[in-house]
Design a protein around this motif. Sequence first.
Motif, short mmCIF file in Angstrom:
data_model
loop_
_atom_site.label_atom_id
_atom_site.label_comp_id
_atom_site.label_asym_id
_atom_site.label_seq_id
_atom_site.Cartn_x
_atom_site.Cartn_y
_atom_site.Cartn_z
N GLU A 113 0.85 -1.19 0.00
CA GLU A 113 0.00 0.00 0.00
C GLU A 113 0.89 1.24 0.00
N ALA A 114 0.62 2.15 -0.94
CA ALA A 114 1.39 3.39 -1.04
C ALA A 114 0.52 4.57 -0.62
N CYS A 115 1.10 5.43 0.19
CA CYS A 115 0.35 6.59 0.70
C CYS A 115 1.31 7.77 0.79
N LEU A 116 0.82 8.94 0.43
CA LEU A 116 1.63 10.15 0.52
C LEU A 116 1.56 10.68 1.96
N GLU A 117 2.70 10.68 2.62
CA GLU A 117 2.74 11.16 4.01
C GLU A 117 2.94 12.67 4.08
N GLN A 118 3.76 13.20 3.18
CA GLN A 118 4.10 14.62 3.26
C GLN A 118 4.41 15.14 1.87
N LEU A 119 3.94 16.36 1.58
CA LEU A 119 4.27 17.04 0.33
C LEU A 119 4.41 18.52 0.62
N THR A 120 5.58 19.07 0.35
CA THR A 120 5.83 20.50 0.54
C THR A 120 6.32 21.10 -0.76
N THR A 121 5.83 22.30 -1.06
CA THR A 121 6.25 23.04 -2.26
C THR A 121 6.64 24.45 -1.83
N VAL A 122 7.83 24.88 -2.27
CA VAL A 122 8.36 26.19 -1.89
C VAL A 122 8.83 26.92 -3.14
N MET A 123 8.43 28.19 -3.28
CA MET A 123 8.88 29.00 -4.42
C MET A 123 10.38 29.26 -4.32
N VAL A 124 11.07 28.98 -5.43
CA VAL A 124 12.47 29.36 -5.54
C VAL A 124 12.56 30.76 -6.11
N ASP A 125 11.82 30.99 -7.18
CA ASP A 125 11.64 32.32 -7.78
C ASP A 125 10.33 32.30 -8.55
N SER A 126 10.11 33.25 -9.41
CA SER A 126 8.82 33.36 -10.12
C SER A 126 8.65 32.30 -11.20
N THR A 127 9.69 31.50 -11.43
CA THR A 127 9.60 30.47 -12.48
C THR A 127 9.81 29.06 -11.96
N GLN A 128 10.29 28.90 -10.72
CA GLN A 128 10.63 27.57 -10.22
C GLN A 128 10.03 27.32 -8.83
N VAL A 129 9.71 26.04 -8.61
CA VAL A 129 9.18 25.60 -7.32
C VAL A 129 9.95 24.35 -6.90
N GLU A 130 10.40 24.31 -5.67
CA GLU A 130 11.07 23.13 -5.14
C GLU A 130 10.04 22.21 -4.49
N VAL A 131 10.10 20.92 -4.85
CA VAL A 131 9.15 19.94 -4.35
C VAL A 131 9.88 18.91 -3.50
N LYS A 132 9.35 18.64 -2.31
CA LYS A 132 9.86 17.57 -1.45
C LYS A 132 8.68 16.74 -0.96
N ALA A 133 8.84 15.43 -1.00
CA ALA A 133 7.74 14.55 -0.60
C ALA A 133 8.29 13.34 0.14
#
Length: 519
Positions: A414-434
């Motif tokens: 069974e797969a489940c998403l425990e955590q997902l965070t998205t943070v703006m790097v600048d106006s064109t990029q977003v950093e994703v961690k999960a």
Amino acid sequence: MELMKKYIHMNREKGRAASQITLDDDFNVPDSKPDVMRLIQEKGEIKIEEANLTAGHIWLKGVLKFQILYRSDVEERKINSFTGELPFQESLAIDGINEYDTAKLRGQMEDLTVSIINSRKLSVKALVQLSAFVDEIADEEIVTDVEREEGCETLIRNRTMMQLFHAKKDTCRFKEEIVLPSNKPNIREVLWKSVQLRGVEIRMLENQIQVKGEALVFVLYLGEEEEERLQWLESALPFTGVVECSGCSEDMILDAAYEIAAIELEPKPDYDGEVRMLHLELVLELDIHIYQEEEVQMLEDLYAVNCRLQAEYESAVFEKLLIKNFSKCKVSDRMTIGENQEGILQLCTSEGFISIDQTEIVEDGIQVEGTLSVQLLYITSDDKNPLASMRNMIPFHHTIEAPGITANSRFQLEACLEQLTTVMVDSTQVEVKAVIDLNSIVFEKTPIARMTEVTEEPLDMEALQDSPGIIGYIGRAGDTLWNIAKENYTTIADIKETNHLTENTLKNGQKILIIKTVG
């Protein structure tokens, strides 16, 4: 001669099947909605509404339910949304099933593409994975002993076997009220909403099963103001529930999976009559199997010195727990907007969807490959196009530790998403961690020759009289006193007494004397 028997309650796989289908149809914009000028975001889910089992087939009927968020041509209502459905039918072939079986069904949308044909018509295409699993509950009979007669010798061993204690489907229902913060205006119209589950955990307790996790709620709405500006709300709601299960205990083995049966998120007036509340109702459907392991006495062989006993055997497979592993896989990536896309001013919300593409048993583990689909909704710096979205597929691979696993083992994942965070790097990029939870349970399969019947015949006395009554024997590697005694019509006790032995095995080259003990 009467055999003493015991029944092992088991859950066995009867068959499984999977099919990938493509849904492709045109959809007309509802008359109550303005023209579509530009698509912002879309998402969908598969609902299986009906399943009929016949000999060798499962006939499925269901719908793809989708949401569309778009920019319209109406100046005062630039952002609009609507929902729609696409029906489908499909057949899955599984040999050996019949109309009385029960199937576990799952539909997973792997891809959804919506494009504009004209301002009143859209093209909707989806890639859908359908799977079905059919099992059956059966009692496997084993012989534990025999009502002994004089001269009868038995070989009995203790084996660890797993029995099915309880199997059922049940539901957990959660209700919650969300009150808008004081700095938010009343809700005039909900444009977009989502409810995501995080870190769902199912645990065994005394006489009950506990379900807990977190529901992340997002709502995009038009405020009850003259400007009708876009507003949004995010809220994280922990939930806990229990399912009664009389007789179960924490030391039992729980194999449980969940599906979202229903989600309702609707605005409602508060006690003052103002629409400042959101009513959340979440229903989870649980598929529960509870096992317990026990030491079972099993009669593996027998013979007699005063008659000929012929045992009949059938092959059987029994299971026991090998390992349960709650593994975590970390994923990180960066998302970049397209060349012609508006820059990011502020992130509204992010959604993540996990797809397991392949699993493979490797040495001491399970290798998992899949993708994490991340979808972002954000505010732009362009007043003409105030809302935009971006989507990215992030591949991941992970090996779940499972020492002792073999190709013959059975496992559930069974797969489940425990955590997902998205943070703006600048106006064109977003950093994703999960962080992805990969929870597995592995069962070891043990093939056994199971005794079923024993027939009794008289000895061939003439042949026995022609064979020597005393034999000198030299031990070979792997010899046991059981095999030697059975072949020579004597008993282990007599061999030990004659040769002053204390063990039931012989060393290579060890010499013993065998005296025939025919009754």
